[in-house]
Motif scaffolding. Structure first.
Motif: not given
Length: 488
Positions: A452-454, A450, A456, A72, A396, A351
């Motif tokens: 970041n976690d947001s 990735v 998409s 990440r 993911p 995501n």
């Protein structure tokens, strides 16, 4: 198309027959395929079995694999200074994968689709779309929004998003819109680093990869619009092709070309392989005249020009209408992995909040071998469980914004072909290749990350994505410099 290109296209069509025969023989499916011809359901079952994932000649099962971890970038401190120098010095090139078609909307090539005009059609306003295109859009909308009141609700949301846009801003096609965004962001990098943008552009390489159905119109558009601000001598054009299918031969294991079959694309993996093949590249001179480069592949050309990295991006990725069309942080991460571990491919994962099925990043248990496995090779009974697990855990999946080390990619594609899968359409067989499989032939040289976690996926594939596409146009309009006579 040059004589050499025509010869290569014919050779590729003939090679498809041999590939189908080889897949059938390797999996021992000659008789099953022979019996299944004429029944698409039966053919589909055999094809799913034939396409089961194989690594180094071994059939994989769900028990052999686990989901691989991806780094990440939001959790890391990343120095982007070298990434900026890569852009400034022309050591990175951008591969614009623009061959896609809006098949779910019946609009043909995405390159020329004007999204604002599409929105006008969707909400019932006068549109520049042809009568036939408008008919196809209305048909697609009725099919997508069949529930009571669903179409009215959809139109209202599109009308609101459309009303938020600047009607004085140009409405270029989807391909030109991304090219214009790229040009604008490159200029910003130059200004931010105290450099002359024109000196930067003078050496920056852009690759337009289309299909042979639109290559002539794309070339005409690029010439009319002066290559959207790029130097013509730095622009390279490739075109992938369409192929006919095969029916049953005189005996099991033999297949015959059906001249009346549908013509289908061979998959985006074919386009990737074209980068390493001679006779595929059209190069532009300073006056815009095009010629075929007979004896060098695109990767040969990039090596000779000192290009070290290529970033590949799709035409229907809406984030490429934003500042993400140039991402120093992503490139900086990949450069670090190149230097630390010799990474050849950088794969961005995003995501997956809705558990959609797509390319999964997996790892062979008890090894460091990580790679992408696309859905096409996970449909057999022994692997279907992996797809279900991916959906349930919202794993993911592949965003298809890949980075390639040019030298490593050249070496990989020159020593190995991508796996061939079977595809059934109209009771005829074709082969298909996928880009993600390049991660299977580079061993442990794949870096998955990735942002970041947001983050998409934001794709424009069908009418339901139109409101989001308009929202991204709003971002594009605010980002683009105001210039008189901007390309439309």
């Amino acid at each position: 198309m040059s004589l050499k290109m025509e010869t290569l296209a014919e050779a590729d069509q003939n090679r498809m027959e041999r590939d189908i025969e080889e897949v059938a023989k390797t999996k021992g499916l000659q008789r099953r395929l022979f019996k299944a011809f004429g029944n698409e359901t039966d053919m589909g079952k055999v094809v799913d079995y034939a396409n089961a994932l194989r690594i180094d000649g071994k059939n994989m099962t769900a028990d052999d694999l686990r989901f691989a971890d991806a780094e990440r970038l939001s959790e890391q401190k990343i120095d982007t200074s070298e990434a900026a120098r890569m852009y400034l010095e022309g050591r990175i090139a951008v591969h614009l994968n623009f061959g896609g078609a809006a098949t779910r909307m019946g609009l043909g090539s995405m390159y020329a689709i004007k999204v604002k005009e599409l929105a006008k059609c969707a909400i019932g306003e006068t549109s520049e779309l042809t009568e036939e295109q408008q008919k196809e859009v209305r048909k697609a909308l009725k099919g997508k929004f069949a529930g009571k009141g669903a179409l009215d609700e959809y139109r209202e949301s599109v009308r609101k998003a459309f009303g938020d846009l600047d009607d004085k801003c140009p409405d270029p096609g989807m391909g030109p819109r991304q090219a214009m965004a790229l040009r604008a962001l490159l200029e910003r990098i130059a200004f931010d680093n105290g450099k002359d943008p024109e000196e930067m552009i003078a050496q920056f390489v852009v690759i337009f990869h289309v299909n042979d159905g639109i290559v002539d119109s794309v070339v005409d558009d690029l010439r009319r619009k002066r290559f959207y601000g790029f130097r013509s001598e730095n622009v390279y054009i490739l075109a992938d092709r369409l192929f006919k299918g095969y029916g049953p031969g005189p005996e099991p294991g033999r297949f015959l070309l059906d001249e009346d079959s549908l013509e289908l694309p061979p998959g985006h993996g074919y386009a990737l392989e074209q980068l390493a093949r001679t006779g595929q590249v059209r190069a532009a001179a300073q006056d815009g005249a095009l010629s075929v480069v007979e004896n060098e592949s695109l990767l040969d050309i990039l090596v000779s020009r000192g290009v070290e990295v290529v970033r590949s991006q799709r035409i229907n990725d809406l984030t490429m209408w934003t500042e993400d069309v140039v991402s120093l942080k992503r490139l900086a991460y990949f450069l670090r992995k190149m230097n630390e571990s010799g990474a050849v491919v950088g794969v961005e994962l995003v995501n997956n909040p809705h558990g959609q099925k797509g390319g999964s990043f997996v790892q062979i248990r008890n090894t460091e071998r990580k790679f992408l496995a696309e859905t096409i090779c996970l449909k057999s009974p022994g692997l279907r469980e992996l797809v279900e697990r991916a959906g349930k855990r919202y794993a993911p999946y592949n965003a298809f914004r890949n980075y390639y080390w040019v030298g490593g990619l050249k070496n990989a594609l020159e020593r190995a072909r991508l796996p061939r899968y079977l595809r059934c359409k109209g009771a005829r067989l074709y082969t298909e290749t996928v880009t993600g499989d390049v991660t299977q032939i580079v061993g442990d040289k794949t870096a998955g990350f990735v942002l970041n976690d947001s983050e998409s996926i934001h794709d424009f594939k069908e009418p339901g994505n139109l409101e989001e596409a308009l929202r991204f146009i709003g971002i594009w309009e605010k980002m683009m410099p105001a210039k008189p006579g901007a390309a439309a």
